[in-house]
Write a protein that holds these residues in place. Structure first.
Motif, PDB file in Angstrom:
ATOM      1  N   PHE A 275      -7.414   8.612  -4.886  1.00 27.72           N
ATOM      2  CA  PHE A 275      -6.753   9.923  -4.778  1.00 27.72           C
ATOM      3  C   PHE A 275      -5.250   9.810  -4.945  1.00 27.72           C
ATOM      4  N   ASP A 276      -4.730   8.582  -5.035  1.00 30.82           N
ATOM      5  CA  ASP A 276      -3.310   8.378  -5.321  1.00 30.82           C
ATOM      6  C   ASP A 276      -3.080   6.888  -5.560  1.00 30.82           C
ATOM      7  N   ALA A 277      -1.909   6.556  -6.068  1.00 31.20           N
ATOM      8  CA  ALA A 277      -1.549   5.157  -6.274  1.00 31.20           C
ATOM      9  C   ALA A 277      -0.037   5.052  -6.356  1.00 31.20           C
ATOM     10  N   LYS A 278       0.494   3.905  -5.989  1.00 35.91           N
ATOM     11  CA  LYS A 278       1.930   3.676  -6.155  1.00 35.91           C
ATOM     12  C   LYS A 278       2.161   2.232  -6.569  1.00 35.91           C
ATOM     13  N   TYR A 279       3.339   1.957  -7.089  1.00 42.10           N
ATOM     14  CA  TYR A 279       3.651   0.609  -7.585  1.00 42.10           C
ATOM     15  C   TYR A 279       4.584  -0.100  -6.617  1.00 42.10           C
TER      16      TYR A 279
ATOM     17  N   VAL B 287       0.130  -2.595  -8.326  1.00 40.99           N
ATOM     18  CA  VAL B 287      -0.324  -1.237  -8.014  1.00 40.99           C
ATOM     19  C   VAL B 287      -1.120  -1.236  -6.707  1.00 40.99           C
ATOM     20  N   ILE B 288      -0.746  -0.311  -5.816  1.00 37.91           N
ATOM     21  CA  ILE B 288      -1.482  -0.127  -4.554  1.00 37.91           C
ATOM     22  C   ILE B 288      -2.299   1.147  -4.691  1.00 37.91           C
ATOM     23  N   ILE B 289      -3.622   0.997  -4.639  1.00 33.23           N
ATOM     24  CA  ILE B 289      -4.531   2.138  -4.801  1.00 33.23           C
ATOM     25  C   ILE B 289      -4.786   2.771  -3.433  1.00 33.23           C
ATOM     26  N   TYR B 290      -4.652   4.111  -3.359  1.00 31.79           N
ATOM     27  CA  TYR B 290      -5.044   4.854  -2.165  1.00 31.79           C
ATOM     28  C   TYR B 290      -6.469   5.351  -2.430  1.00 31.79           C
ATOM     29  N   ALA B 291      -7.417   4.947  -1.576  1.00 31.57           N
ATOM     30  CA  ALA B 291      -8.818   5.239  -1.870  1.00 31.57           C
ATOM     31  C   ALA B 291      -9.567   5.776  -0.660  1.00 31.57           C
TER      32      ALA B 291
END
Length: 607
Positions: A201-205, A211-215
């Motif tokens: 539902f989101d991700a940031k670097y 990359v850090i995945i929000y899951a």
């Protein structure tokens, strides 16, 4: 790992500035999720820009533990979503990760356009909606009327709508009690013994971790060492870390069904971990991915140039760094004879464009020039080819085109009834919109429904709407389809030379009026030169508007104290010849303000 029966996943939805982030602040304080010494206002807004403007640009999840009066300790995952129309897709994916939503409405402003849109998104995702009236401590608050508006909108029983003050904390504990009682746990639909199925539902670097995945995990379990597959890209990665948001990222042993957390798997490019993608195990994949995934496409394009040409490389590096954390930013190099080297950038909308410009100036200290924004048009050529046009300068010649299409949107305006006439006039007459219908939005509120070209919305529509309604109206729009339209390209010629950065596309009915305003505006913005300067608008093989900047005049007769008139005439003719030669070979200095002329042409109308 928590039992799924005691997990609640919720999102907070509201219009801009109705207090979503402040409510999360009070919840963090009340549940002691953040140490007192670290607590600050708008805790989940990580950017200075978010704090100053009071808006959420990047959604941020947080996990809290709540001791309920029923004796259980519940794990509540809260996703604080953006409220602006530009980020609707991000909101929709955040809602897809939840079972419940808190519908937060400002008691002094009532139901507004984005409230309605996000509520419909929540209903589409079959979420349990908890109503809450915020800012009841304000003198201008009208909670009883707002409760009736929410009741009209969603049908929530008026007794079940919470009255709270996110600022003082009044009613927040009762709201949490209602969340754990009414929002279903993920236990019924999430099973840890099944195959891994998780939603991004989101991700940031992060420059150290990638990359850090929000899951959100819907079924199965993911842990360090697992090989995962992203189903839309079909790429495989090895998980190096999983964890939870407390609200800082804290590593955990695994993430199981029903939980929300982060996954790090050595992904280097944020475009590979797209919002809405489905994660599964590479060696034991699921057959069907989660529904709702779509590519995030820019809706608005503009030229972006460094203040000084020598900073081009710095601007390129800055845009690349911003793109690491914002996959929806799109840019390609472009060159304009007037502006030099720069980039053609695609944005989700005007707020997104404004945020990128502001971040370039603040975080990278680069002064930038933005040209007037334009939307993406489509043209069917006479040879049958269909082309996309996001830069007016690239618009094909009229004789090569068979048909032109422009993007239309569904526009909803919520307003008190007394402003209806003016707003219908604005949308229908001034902005080429089509009035569809009107519906009720509670006591003393109506919703006006229009179909309108997006090009008409991106300049001054919002400002004019606010002025006409004295600030009471709010709007929301959503792209619907491309429709055939009579569009013309207009080139602006300065000293008979076309200036690409000033080219624009407009509807046939407004081309002359807009061109007239632009050439008159440029006459005021471009300084006088030693020679006469024509500014012309050229369309369809002819000049349709012209303005002339008179030349500086040097008094060549000042030393001519007497004598025959023919001597004076000779000096004036000599001066004319010189100015004619100068106009042919001289360069024109066009100030940066002139390139924003397209944005300023309606300022006089608004004053």
């Amino acid at each position: 790992m928590y039992e799924p029966e005691l997990i609640r996943n919720i999102s907070i939805i509201a219009h801009i500035d109705h207090g979503k982030t402040t409510l999360v602040d009070r919840i963090l304080e009340m549940t002691h999720s953040v140490e007192d010494r670290k607590m600050q206002e708008q805790y989940l807004d990580m950017m200075d820009l978010e704090r100053e403007r009071g808006i959420t640009i990047k959604s941020q999840p947080v996990k809290i533990f709540f001791d309920s009066e029923d004796g259980n300790r519940y794990e509540i995952n809260i996703i604080d979503t953006p409220g602006h129309v530009d980020f609707t897709y991000e909101v929709s994916r955040s809602l897809a990760a939840c079972e419940g939503a808190v519908l937060l409405v400002d008691a002094s402003q009532g139901v507004e356009a984005q409230t309605v849109t996000n509520t419909y998104l929540a209903l589409e995702n079959e979420l349990e909606i908890i109503g809450a009236i915020n800012k009841i401590d304000l003198p201008s608050a009208n909670p009883d009327e707002t409760i009736l508006e929410i009741n009209d909108l969603v049908g929530i029983d008026t007794e079940d709508i919470n009255k709270i003050s996110a600022k003082t904390g009044d009613g927040v504990r009762e709201l949490l009690e209602q969340i754990v009682k009414k929002v279903p746990s993920p236990a019924s639909k999430d099973q840890k013994d099944k195959k891994l199925k998780a939603l991004i539902f989101d991700a940031k670097y992060d420059k150290y971790k990638g990359v850090i995945i929000y899951a959100r995990v819907f079924s199965g379990t993911v842990k360090k060492g697992d090989k995962i597959k992203l189903m839309n890209t079909n790429e495989t990665y090895e998980v190096s870390e999983v964890g939870e948001f407390h609200p800082e990222m804290i590593e955990s042993k695994d993430l199981s069904a029903g939980e929300v957390g982060y996954i790090i798997a050595g992904i280097k490019d944020i475009e590979e971990a797209k919002v809405g993608d489905t994660i599964t195990l590479a060696n034991n994949p699921i057959e069907e991915k989660l529904p709702g995934y779509k590519e995030s496409k820019p809706m608005v394009y503009a030229g972006l140039y460094p203040g000084l040409p020598k900073y081009y490389e710095e601007l390129r590096k800055a845009l690349e760094k911003l793109k690491l954390n914002d996959a929806s930013l799109d840019f390609v190099p472009e060159n304009s004879p007037a502006m030099g080297f720069g980039f053609r950038c695609g944005f989700l909308g005007l707020l997104h464009m404004d945020v990128i410009k502001e971040r370039l100036q603040r975080e990278f200290e680069i002064a930038v020039i933005l040209t007037a924004p334009s939307v993406v048009y489509k043209a069917k050529m006479k040879n049958g080819e269909m082309v996309e046009i996001n830069n007016p300068a690239e618009f094909p010649e009229q004789e090569q085109i068979e048909e032109v299409f422009e993007p239309f949107s569904k526009l909803d305006i919520i307003t008190p009834p007394e402003y209806m006439g003016n707003l219908v006039q604005l949308a229908q007459v001034e902005k080429r919109g089509e009035f569809l219908s009107v519906s009720n939005a509670g006591k003393d509120r109506i919703v006006l429904h229009f179909e309108i070209p997006i090009a008409e919305l991106i300049f001054d529509f919002f400002d004019k709407m606010k002025a006409m309604s004295r600030g009471y109206a709010s709007m929301d729009y959503e792209f619907t389809e491309y429709k055939k339209s009579d569009l013309k390209k207009v080139q602006i010629l300065v000293n008979k030379e076309p200036i690409d950065a000033l080219s624009f596309i407009d509807h046939e009915s407004k081309v002359y009026e807009t061109s007239r305003k632009i050439v008159d505006k440029l006459k005021d913005l471009i300084p006088k030169h030693q020679f006469e300067l024509p500014i012309q608008a050229y369309s369809d093989g002819k000049i349709i508007a012209r303005s002339t900047i008179k030349a500086f005049r040097k008094d060549v007769l000042s030393k001519c104290y007497g004598g025959d008139i023919t001597r004076k005439m000779k000096l004036i003719e000599k001066q004319k010849e010189g100015k004619k030669r100068m106009r042919e070979i001289g360069s024109v200095n066009i100030p940066q303000d002139a390139f924003l002329a397209l944005l300023k042409i309606n300022e006089e109308d608004n004053n």
